[in-house]
Write an enzyme that holds these catalytic residues in place. Structure first.
Site, PDB file in Angstrom:
ATOM      1  N   ARG A 187      37.405  13.246  40.992  1.00 51.68           N
ATOM      2  CA  ARG A 187      37.978  12.273  40.050  1.00 51.68           C
ATOM      3  C   ARG A 187      36.899  11.508  39.277  1.00 51.68           C
ATOM      4  O   ARG A 187      37.039  11.239  38.088  1.00 51.68           O
ATOM      5  CB  ARG A 187      38.845  11.270  40.800  1.00 51.68           C
ATOM      6  N   TRP A 246      41.330  -2.248  42.693  1.00 48.76           N
ATOM      7  CA  TRP A 246      40.582  -2.413  43.951  1.00 48.76           C
ATOM      8  C   TRP A 246      41.239  -1.641  45.091  1.00 48.76           C
ATOM      9  O   TRP A 246      40.618  -1.399  46.126  1.00 48.76           O
ATOM     10  CB  TRP A 246      40.485  -3.902  44.342  1.00 48.76           C
ATOM     11  N   SER A 300      41.323  -2.756  36.497  1.00 47.22           N
ATOM     12  CA  SER A 300      42.331  -3.806  36.670  1.00 47.22           C
ATOM     13  C   SER A 300      42.190  -4.455  38.037  1.00 47.22           C
ATOM     14  O   SER A 300      41.538  -3.903  38.939  1.00 47.22           O
ATOM     15  CB  SER A 300      43.735  -3.202  36.537  1.00 47.22           C
ATOM     16  N   ARG A 344      47.722   3.734  24.602  1.00 47.66           N
ATOM     17  CA  ARG A 344      47.550   4.182  25.989  1.00 47.66           C
ATOM     18  C   ARG A 344      47.495   5.707  25.980  1.00 47.66           C
ATOM     19  O   ARG A 344      48.363   6.362  25.401  1.00 47.66           O
ATOM     20  CB  ARG A 344      48.689   3.714  26.897  1.00 47.66           C
ATOM     21  N   GLU A 392      51.530  -3.278  17.877  1.00 49.66           N
ATOM     22  CA  GLU A 392      52.170  -1.958  17.746  1.00 49.66           C
ATOM     23  C   GLU A 392      51.649  -1.085  18.880  1.00 49.66           C
ATOM     24  O   GLU A 392      50.445  -1.100  19.176  1.00 49.66           O
ATOM     25  CB  GLU A 392      51.806  -1.321  16.402  1.00 49.66           C
ATOM     26  N   HIS A 447      35.874   9.890  35.211  1.00 52.74           N
ATOM     27  CA  HIS A 447      35.453   8.541  34.797  1.00 52.74           C
ATOM     28  C   HIS A 447      34.128   8.617  34.043  1.00 52.74           C
ATOM     29  O   HIS A 447      33.905   7.915  33.064  1.00 52.74           O
ATOM     30  CB  HIS A 447      35.303   7.624  36.017  1.00 52.74           C
ATOM     31  N   LEU A 468      52.645  -0.673  30.768  1.00 51.89           N
ATOM     32  CA  LEU A 468      51.579  -1.594  30.376  1.00 51.89           C
ATOM     33  C   LEU A 468      50.588  -1.896  31.493  1.00 51.89           C
ATOM     34  O   LEU A 468      49.478  -2.363  31.225  1.00 51.89           O
ATOM     35  CB  LEU A 468      52.179  -2.913  29.859  1.00 51.89           C
ATOM     36  N   LEU A 489      31.226  -5.399  15.505  1.00 51.48           N
ATOM     37  CA  LEU A 489      32.363  -5.191  16.430  1.00 51.48           C
ATOM     38  C   LEU A 489      32.187  -5.959  17.748  1.00 51.48           C
ATOM     39  O   LEU A 489      31.091  -5.962  18.314  1.00 51.48           O
ATOM     40  CB  LEU A 489      32.467  -3.691  16.754  1.00 51.48           C
ATOM     41  N   ASP A 535      43.502   5.987  30.114  1.00 48.32           N
ATOM     42  CA  ASP A 535      44.106   6.581  31.306  1.00 48.32           C
ATOM     43  C   ASP A 535      43.964   8.107  31.283  1.00 48.32           C
ATOM     44  O   ASP A 535      43.885   8.709  30.207  1.00 48.32           O
ATOM     45  CB  ASP A 535      45.596   6.180  31.350  1.00 48.32           C
ATOM     46  N   GLY A 536      43.944   8.712  32.456  1.00 49.66           N
ATOM     47  CA  GLY A 536      43.968  10.169  32.562  1.00 49.66           C
ATOM     48  C   GLY A 536      42.644  10.781  32.987  1.00 49.66           C
ATOM     49  O   GLY A 536      42.497  12.008  32.978  1.00 49.66           O
ATOM     50  N   ASN A 537      41.696   9.932  33.404  1.00 52.45           N
ATOM     51  CA  ASN A 537      40.390  10.470  33.822  1.00 52.45           C
ATOM     52  C   ASN A 537      40.535  11.367  35.055  1.00 52.45           C
ATOM     53  O   ASN A 537      39.907  12.426  35.137  1.00 52.45           O
ATOM     54  CB  ASN A 537      39.431   9.329  34.186  1.00 52.45           C
TER      55      ASN A 537
HETATM   56  C1  FPP Z   1      42.447   5.261  34.630  1.00 50.44           C
HETATM   57  O1  FPP Z   1      42.482   6.661  34.797  1.00 50.44           O
HETATM   58  C2  FPP Z   1      41.080   4.865  34.339  1.00 50.44           C
HETATM   59  C3  FPP Z   1      40.392   3.913  35.011  1.00 50.44           C
HETATM   60  C4  FPP Z   1      40.960   3.124  36.115  1.00 50.44           C
HETATM   61  C5  FPP Z   1      38.988   3.630  34.687  1.00 50.44           C
HETATM   62  C6  FPP Z   1      38.650   3.701  33.243  1.00 50.44           C
HETATM   63  C7  FPP Z   1      37.193   3.683  33.071  1.00 50.44           C
HETATM   64  C8  FPP Z   1      36.527   4.397  32.148  1.00 50.44           C
HETATM   65  C9  FPP Z   1      37.181   5.247  31.149  1.00 50.44           C
HETATM   66  C10 FPP Z   1      35.066   4.306  32.047  1.00 50.44           C
HETATM   67  C11 FPP Z   1      34.694   2.916  31.677  1.00 50.44           C
HETATM   68  C12 FPP Z   1      33.362   2.826  31.163  1.00 50.44           C
HETATM   69  C13 FPP Z   1      32.685   1.686  31.074  1.00 50.44           C
HETATM   70  C14 FPP Z   1      31.451   1.669  30.343  1.00 50.44           C
HETATM   71  C15 FPP Z   1      33.124   0.438  31.721  1.00 50.44           C
HETATM   72  P1  FPP Z   1      42.960   7.246  36.186  1.00 50.44           P
HETATM   73  O2  FPP Z   1      41.802   7.303  37.091  1.00 50.44           O
HETATM   74  O3  FPP Z   1      44.102   6.421  36.702  1.00 50.44           O
HETATM   75  O4  FPP Z   1      43.444   8.672  35.771  1.00 50.44           O
HETATM   76  P2  FPP Z   1      44.676   9.460  36.395  1.00 50.44           P
HETATM   77  O5  FPP Z   1      45.907   8.644  36.084  1.00 50.44           O
HETATM   78  O6  FPP Z   1      44.653  10.774  35.673  1.00 50.44           O
HETATM   79  O7  FPP Z   1      44.422   9.602  37.866  1.00 50.44           O
END
Ligand code: FPP
Length: 260
Positions: free
Chosen positions: A53, A89, A85, A208, A227, A57, A215, A151, A40-42
């Site tokens: 945004r 969508w 998730s 997280r 944990e 990602h 969650l 892995l 989270d946090g992208n």
């Molecule tokens: C939540 O951050 C992140 C997502 C919904 C997408 C996560 C996806 C990736 C990290 C890349 C995945 C890579 C592959 C190869 C599948 P957010 O957008 O909700 O961030 P924010 O809470 O800061 O807005």
């Protein structure tokens, strides 16, 4: 001294013990077999840099590769990453389209390396709800890495914990209705096998990022005894040191599985 203050003091001591653990101590300690991460946090990472945004990602995708490499080197057995998730969508179409292209881009760049590194790619989620190009890219990676025994890189993609549990209930009810299963023979083990994770072991450690303490419908059944480590670090900033730190935190916890 008030009990609440005593407890606080004990917690402080435990925290400073963690600081005195060296990286070597952690790497020589018990490594969780299954690590699951809510990345989270992208969006916030991008916003801090005045970027769109999706730039967050994209940066997050590079971290996926770094964490896969490190987890594999540490002999972690399964790394589950919450990539999309069933609720995601609802995001703007542009962002959803971008997120649906990321697995493809990731696999185009990194699949040869993943094969070389003996990583097995796996999907947890509903493949039929994915755009054809995403589904094809993931299925191709699953197929081309099927014989690898390093892995397991498990992408939770188009995944929702409640839907998964309801779907397992429906499948089991059908079996009971057809007379193939008796209600009294349903066990936790059997129920687990009807989930999208099927035979995968449950996560030992759930991380997280980004400071959110929730969650978000992730692996609700499977994390019963995991944990939890919550960190303020935004996913694109999550480094090897952060993963090792989270494992150190895991090692400090006494897992009792309800016993004493
Ligand atoms: C939540 O951050 C992140 C997502 C919904 C997408 C996560 C996806 C990736 C990290 C890349 C995945 C890579 C592959 C190869 C599948 P957010 O957008 O909700 O961030 P924010 O809470 O800061 O807005």
């Amino acid at each position: 001294m008030l009990n609440i203050l005593k407890n606080w003091k004990n917690q402080q001591t435990a925290a400073s013990n963690l600081e005195s653990l060296t990286k070597e101590d952690i790497l020589n300690g018990e490594i969780p077999e299954h690590i699951a991460i809510i990345m989270d946090g992208n969006g916030r990472w991008a916003k801090k840099r005045a970027l769109p945004r999706v730039a967050g990602h994209h940066e997050g995708m590079k971290v996926v590769k770094r964490m896969t490499k490190l987890a594999n080197e540490l002999n972690v057995k399964v790394l589950t990453l919450y990539a999309f998730s069933t609720e995601n969508w609802k995001r703007p179409k542009l962002e959803v389209d971008f997120l649906m292209k990321l697995p493809e881009e990731f696999l185009n760049i990194y699949l040869p390396e993943l094969i070389e590194e003996n990583v097995r790619v796996r999907l947890t989620g509903d493949p039929d709800g994915l755009p054809q190009h995403t589904k094809k890219a993931v299925e191709n990676a699953v197929k081309s890495t099927a014989n690898n025994d390093g892995l397991v890189l498990n992408f939770a993609l188009n995944y929702g914990g409640r839907t998964e549990i309801v779907s397992a209930c429906r499948q089991i009810s059908e079996k009971v209705k057809e007379g193939k299963l008796r209600a009294e023979d349903i066990t936790e083990e059997m129920f687990s096998a009807y989930l999208m994770t099927e035979s995968l072991q449950d996560p030992d450690l759930l991380i997280r990022t980004s400071g959110e303490i929730r969650l978000s419908n992730f692996m609700l059944w499977q994390i019963a005894y995991s944990e939890f480590v919550f960190t303020d670090v935004l996913w694109p900033d999550f480094s090897d040191e952060h993963l090792i730190g989270a494992i150190g935190e895991y090692q400090r916890r006494g897992r009792r599985f309800g016993g004493i």
